[in-house]
Scaffold this motif. Structure first.
Motif, PDB file in Angstrom:
ATOM      1  N   LEU A 132       0.825  -1.206   0.000  1.00 62.09           N
ATOM      2  CA  LEU A 132       0.000   0.000   0.000  1.00 62.09           C
ATOM      3  C   LEU A 132       0.861   1.260   0.000  1.00 62.09           C
ATOM      4  CD1 LEU A 132      -2.740  -1.218   2.477  1.00 62.09           C
ATOM      5  CD2 LEU A 132      -3.070  -0.694   0.055  1.00 62.09           C
ATOM      6  N   LEU A 133       1.989   1.220   0.690  1.00 68.32           N
ATOM      7  CA  LEU A 133       2.902   2.363   0.665  1.00 68.32           C
ATOM      8  C   LEU A 133       3.500   2.553  -0.720  1.00 68.32           C
ATOM      9  CD1 LEU A 133       4.751   1.919   4.089  1.00 68.32           C
ATOM     10  CD2 LEU A 133       3.098   3.705   3.470  1.00 68.32           C
ATOM     11  N   GLU A 134       3.705   1.448  -1.441  1.00 65.50           N
ATOM     12  CA  GLU A 134       4.215   1.548  -2.811  1.00 65.50           C
ATOM     13  C   GLU A 134       3.179   2.200  -3.726  1.00 65.50           C
ATOM     14  OE1 GLU A 134       6.138  -1.213  -6.374  1.00 65.50           O
ATOM     15  OE2 GLU A 134       5.427  -2.141  -4.517  1.00 65.50           O
ATOM     16  N   PHE A 135       1.917   1.805  -3.569  1.00 68.95           N
ATOM     17  CA  PHE A 135       0.853   2.458  -4.340  1.00 68.95           C
ATOM     18  C   PHE A 135       0.844   3.962  -4.054  1.00 68.95           C
ATOM     19  CE2 PHE A 135      -1.524  -1.778  -4.273  1.00 68.95           C
ATOM     20  CZ  PHE A 135      -1.279  -2.027  -5.609  1.00 68.95           C
ATOM     21  N   ARG A 136       1.001   4.318  -2.796  1.00 67.20           N
ATOM     22  CA  ARG A 136       0.988   5.730  -2.424  1.00 67.20           C
ATOM     23  C   ARG A 136       2.165   6.472  -3.053  1.00 67.20           C
ATOM     24  NH1 ARG A 136       0.699   7.656   3.849  1.00 67.20           N
ATOM     25  NH2 ARG A 136       2.838   6.892   3.924  1.00 67.20           N
ATOM     26  N   LEU A 137       3.328   5.837  -3.070  1.00 65.59           N
ATOM     27  CA  LEU A 137       4.511   6.459  -3.649  1.00 65.59           C
ATOM     28  C   LEU A 137       4.327   6.708  -5.144  1.00 65.59           C
ATOM     29  CD1 LEU A 137       7.423   7.423  -3.371  1.00 65.59           C
ATOM     30  CD2 LEU A 137       8.171   5.053  -3.734  1.00 65.59           C
ATOM     31  N   VAL A 138       3.725   5.760  -5.841  1.00 69.46           N
ATOM     32  CA  VAL A 138       3.473   5.928  -7.275  1.00 69.46           C
ATOM     33  C   VAL A 138       2.619   7.163  -7.522  1.00 69.46           C
ATOM     34  CG1 VAL A 138       2.256   4.937  -9.257  1.00 69.46           C
ATOM     35  CG2 VAL A 138       3.764   3.505  -7.885  1.00 69.46           C
ATOM     36  N   GLN A 139       1.599   7.351  -6.704  1.00 66.86           N
ATOM     37  CA  GLN A 139       0.711   8.503  -6.885  1.00 66.86           C
ATOM     38  C   GLN A 139       1.423   9.814  -6.571  1.00 66.86           C
ATOM     39  OE1 GLN A 139      -3.388   7.818  -5.326  1.00 66.86           O
ATOM     40  NE2 GLN A 139      -2.654   5.743  -4.932  1.00 66.86           N
ATOM     41  N   TYR A 140       2.249   9.821  -5.525  1.00 68.80           N
ATOM     42  CA  TYR A 140       3.017  11.016  -5.205  1.00 68.80           C
ATOM     43  C   TYR A 140       3.966  11.379  -6.346  1.00 68.80           C
ATOM     44  CZ  TYR A 140       1.772  11.947  -0.328  1.00 68.80           C
ATOM     45  OH  TYR A 140       1.110  12.302   0.817  1.00 68.80           O
ATOM     46  N   GLU A 141       4.615  10.377  -6.907  1.00 67.88           N
ATOM     47  CA  GLU A 141       5.561  10.643  -7.990  1.00 67.88           C
ATOM     48  C   GLU A 141       4.856  11.235  -9.204  1.00 67.88           C
ATOM     49  OE1 GLU A 141       7.398   6.846  -8.516  1.00 67.88           O
ATOM     50  OE2 GLU A 141       9.007   7.274  -7.080  1.00 67.88           O
ATOM     51  N   GLU A 142       3.664  10.754  -9.486  1.00 66.05           N
ATOM     52  CA  GLU A 142       2.896  11.314 -10.605  1.00 66.05           C
ATOM     53  C   GLU A 142       2.585  12.787 -10.385  1.00 66.05           C
ATOM     54  OE1 GLU A 142       0.221   8.825 -13.587  1.00 66.05           O
ATOM     55  OE2 GLU A 142      -0.730   9.353 -11.712  1.00 66.05           O
ATOM     56  N   LEU A 143       2.155  13.127  -9.186  1.00 68.95           N
ATOM     57  CA  LEU A 143       1.805  14.513  -8.897  1.00 68.95           C
ATOM     58  C   LEU A 143       3.027  15.417  -8.909  1.00 68.95           C
ATOM     59  CD1 LEU A 143      -0.857  14.003  -6.091  1.00 68.95           C
ATOM     60  CD2 LEU A 143      -1.247  14.761  -8.440  1.00 68.95           C
ATOM     61  N   VAL A 144       4.155  14.910  -8.437  1.00 64.83           N
ATOM     62  CA  VAL A 144       5.378  15.717  -8.462  1.00 64.83           C
ATOM     63  C   VAL A 144       5.761  16.061  -9.895  1.00 64.83           C
ATOM     64  CG1 VAL A 144       7.863  15.637  -8.031  1.00 64.83           C
ATOM     65  CG2 VAL A 144       6.277  14.923  -6.252  1.00 64.83           C
ATOM     66  N   LYS A 145       5.574  15.124 -10.809  1.00 63.75           N
ATOM     67  CA  LYS A 145       5.910  15.379 -12.209  1.00 63.75           C
ATOM     68  C   LYS A 145       5.085  16.527 -12.787  1.00 63.75           C
ATOM     69  CE  LYS A 145       7.320  10.632 -13.251  1.00 63.75           C
ATOM     70  NZ  LYS A 145       6.974   9.373 -13.995  1.00 63.75           N
ATOM     71  N   CYS A 146       3.873  16.717 -12.251  1.00 65.10           N
ATOM     72  CA  CYS A 146       3.023  17.806 -12.746  1.00 65.10           C
ATOM     73  C   CYS A 146       3.624  19.169 -12.455  1.00 65.10           C
ATOM     74  CB  CYS A 146       1.634  17.738 -12.094  1.00 65.10           C
ATOM     75  SG  CYS A 146       0.643  16.356 -12.609  1.00 65.10           S
ATOM     76  N   LEU A 147       4.461  19.254 -11.427  1.00 58.99           N
ATOM     77  CA  LEU A 147       4.991  20.544 -11.007  1.00 58.99           C
ATOM     78  C   LEU A 147       6.302  20.891 -11.690  1.00 58.99           C
ATOM     79  CD1 LEU A 147       4.311  20.272  -7.169  1.00 58.99           C
ATOM     80  CD2 LEU A 147       2.894  21.359  -8.908  1.00 58.99           C
ATOM     81  N   LEU A 148       6.877  19.977 -12.466  1.00 68.11           N
ATOM     82  CA  LEU A 148       8.165  20.232 -13.085  1.00 68.11           C
ATOM     83  C   LEU A 148       8.105  21.282 -14.202  1.00 68.11           C
ATOM     84  CD1 LEU A 148       9.637  16.604 -13.199  1.00 68.11           C
ATOM     85  CD2 LEU A 148      10.025  18.399 -11.504  1.00 68.11           C
ATOM     86  N   PRO A 149       7.114  21.242 -15.103  1.00 69.88           N
ATOM     87  CA  PRO A 149       7.062  22.281 -16.145  1.00 69.88           C
ATOM     88  C   PRO A 149       6.741  23.648 -15.546  1.00 69.88           C
ATOM     89  CG  PRO A 149       5.711  20.368 -16.731  1.00 69.88           C
ATOM     90  CD  PRO A 149       6.059  20.243 -15.280  1.00 69.88           C
TER      91      PRO A 149
END
Length: 232
Positions: A132-149
């Motif tokens: 479950l922590l791995e699922f959470r990490l995947v979602q966090y990583e996706e959202l972080v990518k949104c802030l890069l541009p």
């Protein structure tokens, strides 16, 4: 994980893991508490002692952190069978964000001391928590990518498909409606931009028939166009 499973499969697996974890804890006699929160009620506040694992079983919850006085950054929107709470098993820890119910939300809370005991007694509990922590990490990583541009348009083009996968209604090949009422300020808080910039971008996307908006709910109509914008 992203390469092996589609998002519908991840949602299903996440629910299975959560239900399995709760079932194991119940079999072991581990105490937990169920509580329903009305919209707008705080579940915990930033800086509070992190003393439990939280499992959302129904509703929508927002994790956010204030900055620059009156502003806030939305860190994550949670759907049923997401876990949350900053729970460190080594030493004491505090919550790193506020958690607030957006809709009426039912939450199961398992105190940290009981989680530690269950993990020591049953390896399957530890395995499910790690998954479950791995699922959470995947979602966090996706959202972080949104802030890069730098451009708000690109950030939104990356965020909207994420929200549609998580809260979407519709078939995979056609329009998908995000089943949440999102204000322009809500979206601005998620992409670290201003409400005015988000409004401008949404109007442009609507004029180009990439999205439609009705009663605060956004429908993604042209997935290819959003994908191309997200790569800019």
């Amino acid at each position: 994980m992203e390469a092996e499973f589609s998002w519908p499969e991840i949602k299903e697996l996440q629910e299975q893991e959560c239900r399995g974890l709760l079932g194991l804890l119940q079999e072991m006699g581990v105490a937990s508490a169920d509580r329903t929160y009305p919209p707008g009620e705080a579940i915990y506040r930033e800086g509070e002692y992190g003393d439990a694992l939280y499992i959302l079983t129904s509703g929508v919850v927002k994790l956010f952190s204030p900055y620059s006085g009156t502003k806030e950054a939305t860190l994550r929107l949670l759907k049923p069978w997401d876990i949350f709470g900053h729970l460190a098993f080594a030493g004491e820890t505090v919550q790193l964000a506020y958690a607030e119910a957006i809709t009426e939300s039912k939450i199961t809370k398992v105190p940290k001391v009981f989680m530690e005991r269950a993990i020591r007694q049953e390896p399957q509990v530890a395995l499910k928590v790690m998954t479950l922590l791995e699922f959470r990490l995947v979602q966090y990583e996706e959202l972080v990518k949104c802030l890069l541009p730098r451009e708000t348009e690109v950030r939104l083009a990356n965020l909207l498909p994420i929200l549609s996968r998580k809260f979407g209604e519709g078939d995979g090949g056609g329009p998908v409606t995000i089943d949440l009422r999102l204000t322009h300020q809500d979206l601005a808080a998620m992409v670290a931009s201003t409400r005015e910039s988000v409004t401008k971008v949404l109007n442009e996307l609507r004029n180009r028939d990439v999205i439609s908006i009705e009663s605060g709910r956004i429908t993604l109509k042209d997935h290819q166009a959003l994908s191309e914008l997200g790569k800019a």
